[in-house]
Design an enzyme around this catalytic site. Structure first.
Site, PDB file in Angstrom:
ATOM      1  N   ARG A  81       8.542   1.849 -13.458  1.00 40.69           N
ATOM      2  CA  ARG A  81       9.990   2.542 -13.735  1.00 40.69           C
ATOM      3  C   ARG A  81      10.637   0.665 -13.128  1.00 40.69           C
ATOM      4  O   ARG A  81      10.015   0.443 -12.044  1.00 40.69           O
ATOM      5  CB  ARG A  81      10.061   3.679 -12.919  1.00 40.69           C
ATOM      6  CG  ARG A  81      11.557   3.853 -12.622  1.00 40.69           C
ATOM      7  CD  ARG A  81      12.516   4.207 -14.308  1.00 40.69           C
ATOM      8  NE  ARG A  81      13.746   5.157 -13.664  1.00 40.69           N
ATOM      9  CZ  ARG A  81      15.187   4.356 -13.711  1.00 40.69           C
ATOM     10  NH1 ARG A  81      14.441   3.113 -13.215  1.00 40.69           N
ATOM     11  NH2 ARG A  81      16.249   5.030 -13.734  1.00 40.69           N
ATOM     12  N   GLU A  89      19.522   8.586 -21.058  1.00 36.70           N
ATOM     13  CA  GLU A  89      18.316   9.091 -21.649  1.00 36.70           C
ATOM     14  C   GLU A  89      18.357   9.211 -23.223  1.00 36.70           C
ATOM     15  O   GLU A  89      18.683   9.173 -23.963  1.00 36.70           O
ATOM     16  CB  GLU A  89      18.226  10.456 -21.097  1.00 36.70           C
ATOM     17  CG  GLU A  89      17.925  10.509 -19.629  1.00 36.70           C
ATOM     18  CD  GLU A  89      17.286  10.628 -18.791  1.00 36.70           C
ATOM     19  OE1 GLU A  89      16.361   9.898 -19.243  1.00 36.70           O
ATOM     20  OE2 GLU A  89      17.100  10.459 -17.456  1.00 36.70           O
ATOM     21  N   ARG A 131       4.898   7.306 -10.382  1.00 42.56           N
ATOM     22  CA  ARG A 131       5.548   6.198 -11.290  1.00 42.56           C
ATOM     23  C   ARG A 131       5.344   4.212 -10.687  1.00 42.56           C
ATOM     24  O   ARG A 131       6.515   4.703  -9.688  1.00 42.56           O
ATOM     25  CB  ARG A 131       7.236   5.872 -12.130  1.00 42.56           C
ATOM     26  CG  ARG A 131       6.638   6.981 -13.369  1.00 42.56           C
ATOM     27  CD  ARG A 131       7.937   7.157 -14.268  1.00 42.56           C
ATOM     28  NE  ARG A 131       9.576   7.464 -13.580  1.00 42.56           N
ATOM     29  CZ  ARG A 131      10.514   7.500 -13.607  1.00 42.56           C
ATOM     30  NH1 ARG A 131      10.762   7.527 -14.852  1.00 42.56           N
ATOM     31  NH2 ARG A 131      11.663   8.310 -12.772  1.00 42.56           N
TER      32      ARG A 131
END
Length: 278
Positions: A81, A89, A131
């Site tokens: 990330r 999104e 992440r």
């Protein structure tokens, strides 16, 4: 099996040796009459200089594919990330696409196709989804997180204690805003009066309003806009802000995500870049 792995082992040893010599600024490679390869930080007869593009603290990895505008997946399967930014999104089974999401993903795909990248971590290395959190750099030195902001494809999203490059990221966003690049020209990302918050609760939002009171609890300090709306700052982060009382009576732009509890609305602000005096 060992013979197939030998070139990778040698390459790894070379990278380790090169990293130890980075402080010297230059590395030279030479091959003698027997074909033996040696490396040095000083030039020798018949040697040639090797360009060093990495920096201490950065790790080189191969990109497998791009998941969305701010998340990539490496060949080893790890999700990365990008730190300090947020892109709209993309469509998934859980949510519909936000305007600009596909554009950010396509830009990142074109930028990273068949590329190896350097990852640079900050204080916190993983998020709640496990992440890895990193700044991503191309071998030519381009800071990919920064470039997304410069092109108006992302908004700054700084979450302490990770604050590396925050000033550069904020400056890049300001330039994109001024030129109305990317998301900054889209009606979906224009600011709304905070009194209209009930109509704009999905995704990253911008609101304007004037706080009229301040309230402190064990975990948060809250700026109250009325009896139904507040902005909260974790007390652990207040040291990053000016005295929050100085915001009272001033018109602010607030950037972030809305949470709702029955008919009460709130935005949690984690960094001063999301609370702007107009």
């Amino acid at each position: 099996m060992f013979r197939r792995r030998l070139p990778y082992l040698i390459y790894g040893l070379v990278l380790c040796f090169a990293a130890s010599l980075v402080s010297a600024g230059e590395i030279y490679r030479s091959v003698d009459e027997r074909g033996r390869v040696t490396y040095s930080d000083t030039p020798q007869a018949g040697s040639w200089q090797i360009p060093i593009t990495g920096q201490p603290g950065r790790q080189l990895h191969q990109v497998d594919h791009v998941y969305d505008g701010d998340t990539i997946i490496l060949e080893n399967g790890k999700h990365i990330r990008l730190l300090g930014i947020n892109t709209p999104e993309i469509e998934s089974r859980l949510r519909s696409e936000e305007p600009g999401g596909t554009a950010a993903k396509k830009w990142l795909q074109n930028k990273l196709r068949n590329k190896a990248v350097y990852l640079e971590f900050d204080q916190v290395k993983r998020d709640k989804y496990n992440r890895l959190l990193a700044h991503v750099f191309l071998p030519n030195g381009e800071h990919v997180n920064l470039s997304l902001l410069q092109n108006g494809l992302a908004a700054v999203s700084i979450i302490p204690p990770n604050g590396r490059y925050s000033e550069k990221l904020i400056q890049a966003q300001q330039q994109a805003e001024q030129s109305k690049s990317g998301i900054w020209s889209m009606p979906e990302y224009q600011s709304h009066p905070i009194t209209q918050i009930a109509n704009h609760t999905k995704g990253w939002q911008r609101f304007t309003g004037t706080p009229v009171a301040i309230k402190k609890s064990r975990k948060f300090t809250r700026l109250l806009f009325n009896d139904k709306i507040d902005v909260r700052v974790a007390n652990s982060n207040t040291r990053l802000f000016p005295d929050l009382a100085t915001y009272l009576g001033k018109k602010l732009e607030i950037r972030g995500w809305v949470t709702r509890n029955k008919d009460f609305y709130s935005l949690q602000i984690q960094h001063p870049s999301a609370l702007i005096v107009q």
